[in-house]
Design an enzyme around this catalytic site. Structure first.
Site, short mmCIF file in Angstrom:
data_model
loop_
_atom_site.label_atom_id
_atom_site.label_comp_id
_atom_site.label_asym_id
_atom_site.label_seq_id
_atom_site.Cartn_x
_atom_site.Cartn_y
_atom_site.Cartn_z
CB CYS A 101 -0.88 0.02 1.33
SG CYS A 101 -2.06 -0.95 1.14
CB ILE A 102 3.67 2.19 1.56
CG1 ILE A 102 2.90 1.82 2.81
CG2 ILE A 102 4.65 3.58 1.79
CD1 ILE A 102 3.37 1.56 3.94
#
Lengths: 102, 160
Positions: A101-102
């Site tokens: 997600c990053i």
């Protein structure tokens, strides 16, 4: 499932990612890149090579890691692979879509 | 939702708080949007401005009081040092999952093309100047300006 890319029958998942990296070659990358409206330059190839190396070493990929790679910074990565860079670049490189997600 | 088949084109995120958990929520959502090819903008207002104030952004804390999910009784959460303790614990866990700290995260957002704005009213209230803020802040704008920027199909707005 299978689809024909560059005249070869290639195993892909429902999102179009190769499921067997051994089937990948440069002609497949060219086709997948043109589908993403990208024409591959030496700079693109350099980054694809880096992504494949990380995959071989089982390093999970993230935008943060790309930024720290020393190969490309985040800004250029977004310029070379517009829209969703990590998703697009990994697809062209024939490796799985990162789950980060990053 | 028939418009563009409901496709999300742009996320307009309003950050009004400066507790670490809220700041991270806004940053992860904005960065995650860009990773998916969705445009993202953040409007920093009220306490949210601290997340982009040069002297404060590296020292944000987790809220230990009034946060039942912390599982710390309110009286204890209010003791001196509790916020710092909880924050350092959280930062350790964040590093393990490859979550950058606020200054690095802001640089990532900037490089990823997230557009960032500061709220004029809140800037006036706190007596902040644009020079006090992180360089990635494009401009100080009014609520009206922000609404104007939010026009278009497939634009979603989120208040944190």
């Amino acid at each position: 499932m299978e689809r024909t890319i560059a005249g070869k029958s290639i195993a892909v998942n429902e999102e179009g990612y190769l499921t067997d990296f051994k089937q990948w070659d440069k002609s497949i990358a060219d086709v997948l890149a043109s589908e993403a409206e990208i024409s591959l330059t030496p700079r693109h190839w350099e980054i694809l090579g880096y992504l494949q190396n990380e995959y071989r070493n089982e390093v999970p990929l993230s935008i943060r890691k790309i930024g720290k790679s020393g190969v490309v910074d985040i800004k250029e990565f977004y310029q070379l692979f517009p829209k969703a860079p990590l998703k697009t670049a990994t697809k062209i490189a024939g490796i799985p879509k990162p789950a980060s997600c990053i | 939702m028939s418009e563009n088949n409901g496709e999300i084109k742009r996320m307009m995120i309003i950050l009004s708080k400066a507790t670490l958990e809220n700041v991270y929520a806004a940053f992860v959502l904005a960065n995650g949007a860009r990773m998916e090819g969705i445009d993202a903008e953040i409007f920093f207002t009220f306490f949210g401005l601290e997340a982009v104030h040069k002297k404060k952004l590296a020292r944000l804390h987790v809220a230990t009081v009034g946060n039942p999910a912390m599982h710390i009784p309110t009286m204890i959460g209010g003791l001196p040092g509790m916020e710092a303790f909880a924050t350092s614990m959280m930062k350790k866990e964040m590093e393990k999952i490859d979550m950058p700290e606020v200054p690095e995260f802001l640089d990532i957002l900037s490089a990823s093309g997230v557009r960032m704005w500061a709220c004029k009213l809140a800037m006036d209230m706190f007596h902040y100047k644009k020079e006090d803020l992180f360089e990635g802040i494009e401009d100080v704008i009014t609520v009206g300006d922000f609404y104007k920027k939010s026009e278009g199909a497939g634009v979603h707005m989120l208040f944190i």
